[in-house]
Design a protein around this motif. Structure first.
Motif, PDB file in Angstrom:
ATOM      1  N   LEU A  43       0.805  -1.214   0.000  1.00  0.00           N
ATOM      2  CA  LEU A  43       0.000   0.000   0.000  1.00  0.00           C
ATOM      3  C   LEU A  43       0.842   1.269   0.000  1.00  0.00           C
ATOM      4  CD1 LEU A  43      -2.709  -1.068   2.615  1.00  0.00           C
ATOM      5  CD2 LEU A  43      -2.912  -1.053   0.118  1.00  0.00           C
ATOM      6  N   LEU A  44       2.109   1.167   0.419  1.00  0.00           N
ATOM      7  CA  LEU A  44       2.962   2.350   0.517  1.00  0.00           C
ATOM      8  C   LEU A  44       3.791   2.513  -0.758  1.00  0.00           C
ATOM      9  CD1 LEU A  44       4.242   1.921   4.181  1.00  0.00           C
ATOM     10  CD2 LEU A  44       2.306   3.289   3.359  1.00  0.00           C
ATOM     11  N   PRO A  45       3.885   3.738  -1.299  1.00  0.00           N
ATOM     12  CA  PRO A  45       4.638   3.955  -2.540  1.00  0.00           C
ATOM     13  C   PRO A  45       6.088   3.485  -2.455  1.00  0.00           C
ATOM     14  CG  PRO A  45       3.314   5.881  -2.034  1.00  0.00           C
ATOM     15  CD  PRO A  45       3.204   4.970  -0.852  1.00  0.00           C
ATOM     16  N   GLY A  46       6.757   3.745  -1.317  1.00  0.00           N
ATOM     17  CA  GLY A  46       8.142   3.315  -1.172  1.00  0.00           C
ATOM     18  C   GLY A  46       8.272   1.802  -1.206  1.00  0.00           C
ATOM     19  N   SER A  47       7.322   1.104  -0.597  1.00  0.00           N
ATOM     20  CA  SER A  47       7.337  -0.356  -0.624  1.00  0.00           C
ATOM     21  C   SER A  47       7.141  -0.864  -2.045  1.00  0.00           C
ATOM     22  CB  SER A  47       6.243  -0.924   0.285  1.00  0.00           C
ATOM     23  OG  SER A  47       6.512  -0.660   1.641  1.00  0.00           O
ATOM     24  N   ARG A  48       6.197  -0.275  -2.771  1.00  0.00           N
ATOM     25  CA  ARG A  48       5.935  -0.723  -4.146  1.00  0.00           C
ATOM     26  C   ARG A  48       7.164  -0.521  -5.033  1.00  0.00           C
ATOM     27  NH1 ARG A  48       0.961   1.880  -3.081  1.00  0.00           N
ATOM     28  NH2 ARG A  48       1.439   3.662  -4.435  1.00  0.00           N
ATOM     29  N   ALA A  49       7.851   0.577  -4.855  1.00  0.00           N
ATOM     30  CA  ALA A  49       9.067   0.825  -5.641  1.00  0.00           C
ATOM     31  C   ALA A  49      10.120  -0.235  -5.361  1.00  0.00           C
ATOM     32  CB  ALA A  49       9.605   2.221  -5.350  1.00  0.00           C
ATOM     33  N   ALA A  50      10.317  -0.550  -4.075  1.00  0.00           N
ATOM     34  CA  ALA A  50      11.302  -1.581  -3.708  1.00  0.00           C
ATOM     35  C   ALA A  50      10.872  -2.954  -4.202  1.00  0.00           C
ATOM     36  CB  ALA A  50      11.496  -1.595  -2.190  1.00  0.00           C
ATOM     37  N   GLN A  51       9.587  -3.224  -4.157  1.00  0.00           N
ATOM     38  CA  GLN A  51       9.079  -4.518  -4.600  1.00  0.00           C
ATOM     39  C   GLN A  51       9.221  -4.681  -6.109  1.00  0.00           C
ATOM     40  OE1 GLN A  51       5.198  -4.135  -2.878  1.00  0.00           O
ATOM     41  NE2 GLN A  51       5.959  -4.536  -0.801  1.00  0.00           N
ATOM     42  N   ALA A  52       8.969  -3.616  -6.851  1.00  0.00           N
ATOM     43  CA  ALA A  52       9.154  -3.679  -8.303  1.00  0.00           C
ATOM     44  C   ALA A  52      10.611  -3.946  -8.652  1.00  0.00           C
ATOM     45  CB  ALA A  52       8.683  -2.373  -8.949  1.00  0.00           C
ATOM     46  N   ARG A  53      11.534  -3.319  -7.945  1.00  0.00           N
ATOM     47  CA  ARG A  53      12.963  -3.546  -8.193  1.00  0.00           C
ATOM     48  C   ARG A  53      13.340  -4.978  -7.841  1.00  0.00           C
ATOM     49  NH1 ARG A  53      16.002  -2.515 -11.681  1.00  0.00           N
ATOM     50  NH2 ARG A  53      15.265  -0.355 -11.550  1.00  0.00           N
ATOM     51  N   ALA A  54      12.796  -5.510  -6.747  1.00  0.00           N
ATOM     52  CA  ALA A  54      13.081  -6.895  -6.372  1.00  0.00           C
ATOM     53  C   ALA A  54      12.587  -7.869  -7.437  1.00  0.00           C
ATOM     54  CB  ALA A  54      12.448  -7.213  -5.020  1.00  0.00           C
ATOM     55  N   LEU A  55      11.438  -7.581  -8.025  1.00  0.00           N
ATOM     56  CA  LEU A  55      10.921  -8.438  -9.097  1.00  0.00           C
ATOM     57  C   LEU A  55      11.859  -8.442 -10.297  1.00  0.00           C
ATOM     58  CD1 LEU A  55       7.097  -7.632  -9.069  1.00  0.00           C
ATOM     59  CD2 LEU A  55       8.151  -9.832  -8.537  1.00  0.00           C
ATOM     60  N   LEU A  56      12.292  -7.261 -10.713  1.00  0.00           N
ATOM     61  CA  LEU A  56      13.185  -7.201 -11.878  1.00  0.00           C
ATOM     62  C   LEU A  56      14.529  -7.842 -11.574  1.00  0.00           C
ATOM     63  CD1 LEU A  56      12.664  -3.815 -13.731  1.00  0.00           C
ATOM     64  CD2 LEU A  56      11.357  -5.932 -13.825  1.00  0.00           C
ATOM     65  N   ASP A  57      15.019  -7.694 -10.351  1.00  0.00           N
ATOM     66  CA  ASP A  57      16.282  -8.335  -9.984  1.00  0.00           C
ATOM     67  C   ASP A  57      16.158  -9.851 -10.082  1.00  0.00           C
ATOM     68  OD1 ASP A  57      17.426  -5.877  -9.542  1.00  0.00           O
ATOM     69  OD2 ASP A  57      17.266  -5.969  -7.348  1.00  0.00           O
ATOM     70  N   LYS A  58      15.033 -10.395  -9.624  1.00  0.00           N
ATOM     71  CA  LYS A  58      14.824 -11.840  -9.715  1.00  0.00           C
ATOM     72  C   LYS A  58      14.724 -12.288 -11.166  1.00  0.00           C
ATOM     73  CE  LYS A  58      13.993 -16.042  -8.473  1.00  0.00           C
ATOM     74  NZ  LYS A  58      15.069 -16.873  -7.869  1.00  0.00           N
ATOM     75  N   LEU A  59      13.958 -11.570 -11.955  1.00  0.00           N
ATOM     76  CA  LEU A  59      13.818 -11.937 -13.364  1.00  0.00           C
ATOM     77  C   LEU A  59      15.155 -11.862 -14.083  1.00  0.00           C
ATOM     78  CD1 LEU A  59      10.457 -10.151 -14.249  1.00  0.00           C
ATOM     79  CD2 LEU A  59      10.815 -12.572 -13.731  1.00  0.00           C
ATOM     80  N   GLY A  60      15.985 -10.898 -13.708  1.00  0.00           N
ATOM     81  CA  GLY A  60      17.299 -10.768 -14.332  1.00  0.00           C
ATOM     82  C   GLY A  60      18.236 -11.914 -14.005  1.00  0.00           C
ATOM     83  N   SER A  61      17.937 -12.652 -12.934  1.00  0.00           N
ATOM     84  CA  SER A  61      18.778 -13.788 -12.556  1.00  0.00           C
ATOM     85  C   SER A  61      18.359 -15.084 -13.252  1.00  0.00           C
ATOM     86  CB  SER A  61      18.719 -13.997 -11.037  1.00  0.00           C
ATOM     87  OG  SER A  61      17.462 -14.529 -10.643  1.00  0.00           O
ATOM     88  N   LEU A  62      17.247 -15.049 -13.987  1.00  0.00           N
ATOM     89  CA  LEU A  62      16.717 -16.247 -14.628  1.00  0.00           C
ATOM     90  C   LEU A  62      16.992 -16.223 -16.125  1.00  0.00           C
ATOM     91  CD1 LEU A  62      13.214 -16.337 -12.875  1.00  0.00           C
ATOM     92  CD2 LEU A  62      15.273 -17.607 -12.221  1.00  0.00           C
ATOM     93  N   GLU A  63      16.958 -17.396 -16.723  1.00  0.00           N
ATOM     94  CA  GLU A  63      17.090 -17.498 -18.174  1.00  0.00           C
ATOM     95  C   GLU A  63      15.926 -16.772 -18.831  1.00  0.00           C
ATOM     96  OE1 GLU A  63      17.098 -20.985 -21.647  1.00  0.00           O
ATOM     97  OE2 GLU A  63      17.263 -21.512 -19.521  1.00  0.00           O
ATOM     98  N   ALA A  64      16.205 -16.021 -19.876  1.00  0.00           N
ATOM     99  CA  ALA A  64      15.175 -15.216 -20.528  1.00  0.00           C
ATOM    100  C   ALA A  64      14.114 -16.104 -21.174  1.00  0.00           C
ATOM    101  CB  ALA A  64      15.804 -14.305 -21.576  1.00  0.00           C
ATOM    102  N   ARG A  65      12.864 -15.674 -21.054  1.00  0.00           N
ATOM    103  CA  ARG A  65      11.756 -16.294 -21.773  1.00  0.00           C
ATOM    104  C   ARG A  65      10.605 -15.298 -21.796  1.00  0.00           C
ATOM    105  NH1 ARG A  65       9.036 -21.484 -19.603  1.00  0.00           N
ATOM    106  NH2 ARG A  65      11.154 -22.320 -19.587  1.00  0.00           N
ATOM    107  N   PRO A  66       9.637 -15.460 -22.706  1.00  0.00           N
ATOM    108  CA  PRO A  66       8.500 -14.530 -22.738  1.00  0.00           C
ATOM    109  C   PRO A  66       7.843 -14.446 -21.364  1.00  0.00           C
ATOM    110  CG  PRO A  66       8.460 -15.960 -24.654  1.00  0.00           C
ATOM    111  CD  PRO A  66       9.544 -16.483 -23.766  1.00  0.00           C
ATOM    112  N   THR A  67       7.543 -13.220 -20.928  1.00  0.00           N
ATOM    113  CA  THR A  67       7.081 -13.012 -19.556  1.00  0.00           C
ATOM    114  C   THR A  67       5.831 -12.150 -19.531  1.00  0.00           C
ATOM    115  OG1 THR A  67       9.350 -13.183 -18.729  1.00  0.00           O
ATOM    116  CG2 THR A  67       7.733 -12.204 -17.256  1.00  0.00           C
ATOM    117  N   LEU A  68       4.861 -12.585 -18.732  1.00  0.00           N
ATOM    118  CA  LEU A  68       3.629 -11.855 -18.477  1.00  0.00           C
ATOM    119  C   LEU A  68       3.558 -11.561 -16.994  1.00  0.00           C
ATOM    120  CD1 LEU A  68       0.630 -10.950 -19.121  1.00  0.00           C
ATOM    121  CD2 LEU A  68       0.001 -13.347 -18.679  1.00  0.00           C
TER     122      LEU A  68
END
Length: 241
Positions: A131-156
């Motif tokens: 619910l907090l903007p700062g949390s959402r920003a950190a959570q979005a970055r954590a998602l991209l960091d995780k995706l960047g550690s995985l083999e690329a594939r089409p993502t939804l």
């Protein structure tokens, strides 16, 4: 060569089965899921929130009557989802599921599921941001960091992102990898004004016919309306050229 069919995808915050009439009615929730008819359905708030999380839906009935199967999770006890996030799929072969704990003031999580559906590789991210903007920003970055550690594939990516503005730090971060797409108001369900629920793809996919599923039953079953779309994946031979 025959082009793969478009996949029906949807995201739905079921509000723990509690409707706008303040009654918990999971049969009504399942009826809305049946109305949607998605091949891939990301649910949020599928478990009780406090104490020991407990799954609320009859997953066996959903499998039997609707042909939707919950992706398998580890270490969730009586819960059906991960921090309330549950992914249901039809005729898909699940390869791997990553259960992420997201940073922030509130306990939040996300599922990253790699699958093969209609012979096509696909990664689906199901997230419920804070619910907090700062949390959402950190959570979005954590998602991209995780995706960047995985083999690329089409993502939804689908879920309740709790963002009602067109521009925010979280959406700017997600825009580094995803096409943000069109906004469809989904909250509150009786008079939808805010686009809290979102779906977006990488460049190897295209979302068509994005809409809210606005039926009389959906307006009563949860405080959110489901959002739906058709997902068209770029054939891998074309994407790699």
């Amino acid at each position: 060569m025959t082009s793969p069919r478009d996949l029906s995808v949807a995201s739905y915050n079921i509000h723990k089965g509690i409707g706008t009439d303040r009654r918990r009615d999971l049969a009504r929730t399942v009826a809305v899921i049946s109305e949607i008819g998605a091949d891939i359905l990301a649910l949020q708030e599928a478990d009780t929130r406090f104490g020991t999380r407990t799954g609320l839906l009859d997953l066996e009935r959903i499998r039997r009557d609707l042909g939707l199967i919950a992706v398998p999770l580890d270490g969730v006890g009586d819960a059906h989802g991960w921090h309330g996030n549950l992914l249901l799929v039809r005729n898909a072969l699940v390869h791997e599921v990553h259960q992420l704990i997201l940073p922030g003031f509130e306990p939040r999580g996300a599922l990253v599921t790699d699958m093969l559906i209609d012979g096509q590789p696909l990664r689906v991210v199901n997230a419920h941001l804070g619910l907090l903007p700062g949390s959402r920003a950190a959570q979005a970055r954590a998602l991209l960091d995780k995706l960047g550690s995985l083999e690329a594939r089409p993502t939804l990516l689908m879920g309740d992102l709790n963002e009602w503005r067109g521009k925010s730090a979280a959406l700017k971060t997600l825009g580094e990898q995803f096409m943000i797409g069109h906004l469809r108001p989904s909250f509150p369900s009786r008079y939808p004004l805010l686009a809290l629920d979102r779906m977006m793809t990488c460049t190897q996919g295209e979302l068509l016919d994005i809409a809210t599923h606005d039926s009389p039953l959906a307006r009563r079953a949860s405080d959110h309306l489901p959002i739906t779309a058709k997902l068209r994946l770029v054939p891998q031979t074309a994407a790699s050229v």
